[in-house]
Design a protein around this motif. Structure first.
Motif, mmCIF file in Angstrom:
data_model
loop_
_atom_site.group_PDB
_atom_site.id
_atom_site.type_symbol
_atom_site.label_atom_id
_atom_site.label_comp_id
_atom_site.label_asym_id
_atom_site.label_seq_id
_atom_site.Cartn_x
_atom_site.Cartn_y
_atom_site.Cartn_z
ATOM 1 N N THR A 6 0.983 -0.827 -0.191
ATOM 2 C CA THR A 6 -0.024 0.282 -0.177
ATOM 3 C C THR A 6 1.123 1.873 -0.111
ATOM 4 O O THR A 6 1.779 1.396 0.432
ATOM 5 C CB THR A 6 -0.998 -0.003 1.228
ATOM 6 O OG1 THR A 6 -0.235 0.024 2.301
ATOM 7 C CG2 THR A 6 -1.611 -0.604 1.437
ATOM 8 N N THR A 7 0.392 2.618 -0.734
ATOM 9 C CA THR A 7 1.241 3.732 -0.380
ATOM 10 C C THR A 7 1.403 3.937 1.120
ATOM 11 O O THR A 7 3.200 4.472 1.826
ATOM 12 C CB THR A 7 -0.241 4.764 -0.681
ATOM 13 O OG1 THR A 7 -0.585 4.830 -2.085
ATOM 14 C CG2 THR A 7 0.832 6.260 -0.517
ATOM 15 N N GLN A 8 0.666 3.448 2.074
ATOM 16 C CA GLN A 8 1.376 3.442 3.497
ATOM 17 C C GLN A 8 2.518 2.680 3.992
ATOM 18 O O GLN A 8 3.304 3.393 4.556
ATOM 19 C CB GLN A 8 0.583 3.407 4.885
ATOM 20 C CG GLN A 8 0.487 3.437 6.573
ATOM 21 C CD GLN A 8 1.387 5.204 6.085
ATOM 22 O OE1 GLN A 8 0.557 6.360 5.529
ATOM 23 N NE2 GLN A 8 2.525 4.903 6.977
ATOM 24 N N GLU A 9 2.735 1.742 3.063
ATOM 25 C CA GLU A 9 3.426 0.905 4.329
ATOM 26 C C GLU A 9 4.812 1.155 2.838
ATOM 27 O O GLU A 9 5.947 0.602 3.232
ATOM 28 C CB GLU A 9 2.834 -0.288 2.695
ATOM 29 C CG GLU A 9 2.342 -1.324 4.228
ATOM 30 C CD GLU A 9 1.493 -2.478 3.235
ATOM 31 O OE1 GLU A 9 1.507 -4.008 4.226
ATOM 32 O OE2 GLU A 9 1.901 -2.307 1.830
ATOM 33 N N ASP A 51 -3.905 6.482 -0.753
ATOM 34 C CA ASP A 51 -4.352 5.670 0.252
ATOM 35 C C ASP A 51 -4.313 4.349 -0.026
ATOM 36 O O ASP A 51 -4.272 3.471 0.422
ATOM 37 C CB ASP A 51 -4.667 6.238 1.833
ATOM 38 C CG ASP A 51 -6.215 6.724 1.428
ATOM 39 O OD1 ASP A 51 -6.667 6.445 0.410
ATOM 40 O OD2 ASP A 51 -6.241 7.098 2.896
ATOM 41 N N GLU A 52 -5.343 4.868 -1.029
ATOM 42 C CA GLU A 52 -5.807 2.916 -1.733
ATOM 43 C C GLU A 52 -5.149 2.835 -3.459
ATOM 44 O O GLU A 52 -5.561 1.728 -3.434
ATOM 45 C CB GLU A 52 -7.658 3.326 -1.995
ATOM 46 C CG GLU A 52 -8.444 4.240 -1.224
ATOM 47 C CD GLU A 52 -9.739 3.923 -1.828
ATOM 48 O OE1 GLU A 52 -10.233 3.097 -2.332
ATOM 49 O OE2 GLU A 52 -10.568 5.019 -0.938
ATOM 50 N N ALA A 53 -4.701 3.466 -3.297
ATOM 51 C CA ALA A 53 -3.415 2.468 -4.480
ATOM 52 C C ALA A 53 -2.498 1.462 -3.631
ATOM 53 O O ALA A 53 -2.337 1.728 -2.736
ATOM 54 C CB ALA A 53 -1.964 4.016 -4.962
ATOM 55 N N GLU A 54 -2.583 0.530 -4.745
ATOM 56 C CA GLU A 54 -1.310 -0.180 -4.605
ATOM 57 C C GLU A 54 -0.162 -0.775 -5.525
ATOM 58 O O GLU A 54 -0.264 0.085 -6.607
ATOM 59 C CB GLU A 54 -2.224 -1.646 -4.961
ATOM 60 C CG GLU A 54 -3.277 -1.939 -3.523
ATOM 61 C CD GLU A 54 -3.105 -2.734 -2.976
ATOM 62 O OE1 GLU A 54 -1.801 -3.840 -2.461
ATOM 63 O OE2 GLU A 54 -3.850 -3.018 -1.863
ATOM 64 N N HIS A 55 1.007 -0.636 -4.860
ATOM 65 C CA HIS A 55 2.623 -0.457 -5.453
ATOM 66 C C HIS A 55 2.418 -1.452 -5.764
ATOM 67 O O HIS A 55 3.569 -2.943 -4.454
ATOM 68 C CB HIS A 55 3.112 0.748 -5.085
ATOM 69 C CG HIS A 55 2.487 1.391 -4.807
ATOM 70 N ND1 HIS A 55 3.134 2.805 -5.230
ATOM 71 C CD2 HIS A 55 2.070 1.601 -3.394
ATOM 72 C CE1 HIS A 55 1.861 3.648 -5.159
ATOM 73 N NE2 HIS A 55 1.624 3.298 -4.225
ATOM 74 N N MET A 70 -1.317 0.296 -9.269
ATOM 75 C CA MET A 70 -2.860 -0.254 -8.931
ATOM 76 C C MET A 70 -3.724 0.754 -8.498
ATOM 77 O O MET A 70 -3.493 1.134 -7.050
ATOM 78 C CB MET A 70 -3.077 -1.453 -8.818
ATOM 79 C CG MET A 70 -2.580 -2.766 -9.436
ATOM 80 S SD MET A 70 -1.992 -2.880 -11.074
ATOM 81 C CE MET A 70 -3.888 -3.346 -11.274
ATOM 82 N N LEU A 71 -5.091 1.645 -9.646
ATOM 83 C CA LEU A 71 -5.744 1.670 -8.589
ATOM 84 C C LEU A 71 -6.976 1.730 -8.996
ATOM 85 O O LEU A 71 -7.324 1.326 -9.872
ATOM 86 C CB LEU A 71 -5.629 3.719 -9.822
ATOM 87 C CG LEU A 71 -4.537 3.979 -9.738
ATOM 88 C CD1 LEU A 71 -4.097 5.643 -10.767
ATOM 89 C CD2 LEU A 71 -3.964 4.823 -8.206
#
Length: 212
Positions: A6-9, A51-55, A70-71
């Motif tokens: 995640t963006t936070q991670e 915060d909902e994006a995945e990297h 990924m959005l």
């Protein structure tokens, strides 16, 4: 190894965060000529790093070798808010539809034939695995028209969403890719690698060589 964060991670690991945004700058600003993304710090960051994006990060021997983001389409994303002229009619959306953006392979890892590197195919296998685990079976992607044929050869159902346009020094077409478990098996067969590519947790510190 491919890691989904995640963006936070991602922000909790400054080495990964900086490597991701520097790679994106190198590919999309320096190579592709997307000058609207230029920044003095040479980091490519936009409003969709939320915060909902995945990297997705591919790590090879302690280096960032490949990346994609990924959005969710249940909120504003690239096709609806920036590249809307690529879509004729309503943009596909829903919990099973995500947008794949910022697909990038680092210069030192561009092996393979016909422009598709082993890192590139790992990214493809990664988003299909990632999607099937989350009841996601469609992705929107904006890429060069030649990739529509390549997607069909990998047994994606590829549906162009509009006409091709020029961005920077690229011709780009928005396409909806639909995939199934069969698609994953075809991708794995083309890679000659049948084990899952998604890894749990964090990669090791960048700059430290590790098994790939």
């Amino acid at each position: 190894m491919l890691f989904a964060l995640t963006t936070q991670e991602l922000m909790e690991r400054p080495d990964l965060w900086e490597a991701v945004h520097r790679l994106r700058y190198k590919i999309f600003v320096e190579e592709m000529g997307w000058t609207d993304l230029d920044r003095p710090d040479q980091l490519e960051i936009d409003q969709f790093d939320h915060d909902e994006a995945e990297h997705h990060l591919v790590i090879r021997n302690g280096e960032l070798a490949g990346y994609q983001r990924m959005l969710p389409t249940t909120r504003p994303h690239l096709l609806t808010d920036v590249l809307s002229d690529l879509c004729e009619g309503p943009s596909p959306s829903g919990p099973n539809v995500w947008e794949l953006t910022r697909y990038a392979v680092a210069p030192g890892f561009r092996d393979g034939k016909r422009g598709v590197s082993t890192v590139g195919t790992e990214l493809i296998a990664g988003f299909v695995e990632w999607g099937l685990k989350r009841n996601v079976d469609q992705v929107i992607i904006e890429f060069e028209p030649m990739w529509v044929l390549r997607a069909l050869q990998l047994h994606f159902l590829a549906t162009p969403l509009g006409y091709q346009r020029t961005y920077g020094n690229q011709q780009v077409v928005a396409t909806l890719l639909t995939f199934t478990e069969h698609t994953l098996q075809v991708v794995r067969a083309r890679r000659n690698h049948f084990l899952p590519v998604l890894n749990r947790g964090y990669p090791g510190q960048l700059g430290l060589r590790q098994a790939s």
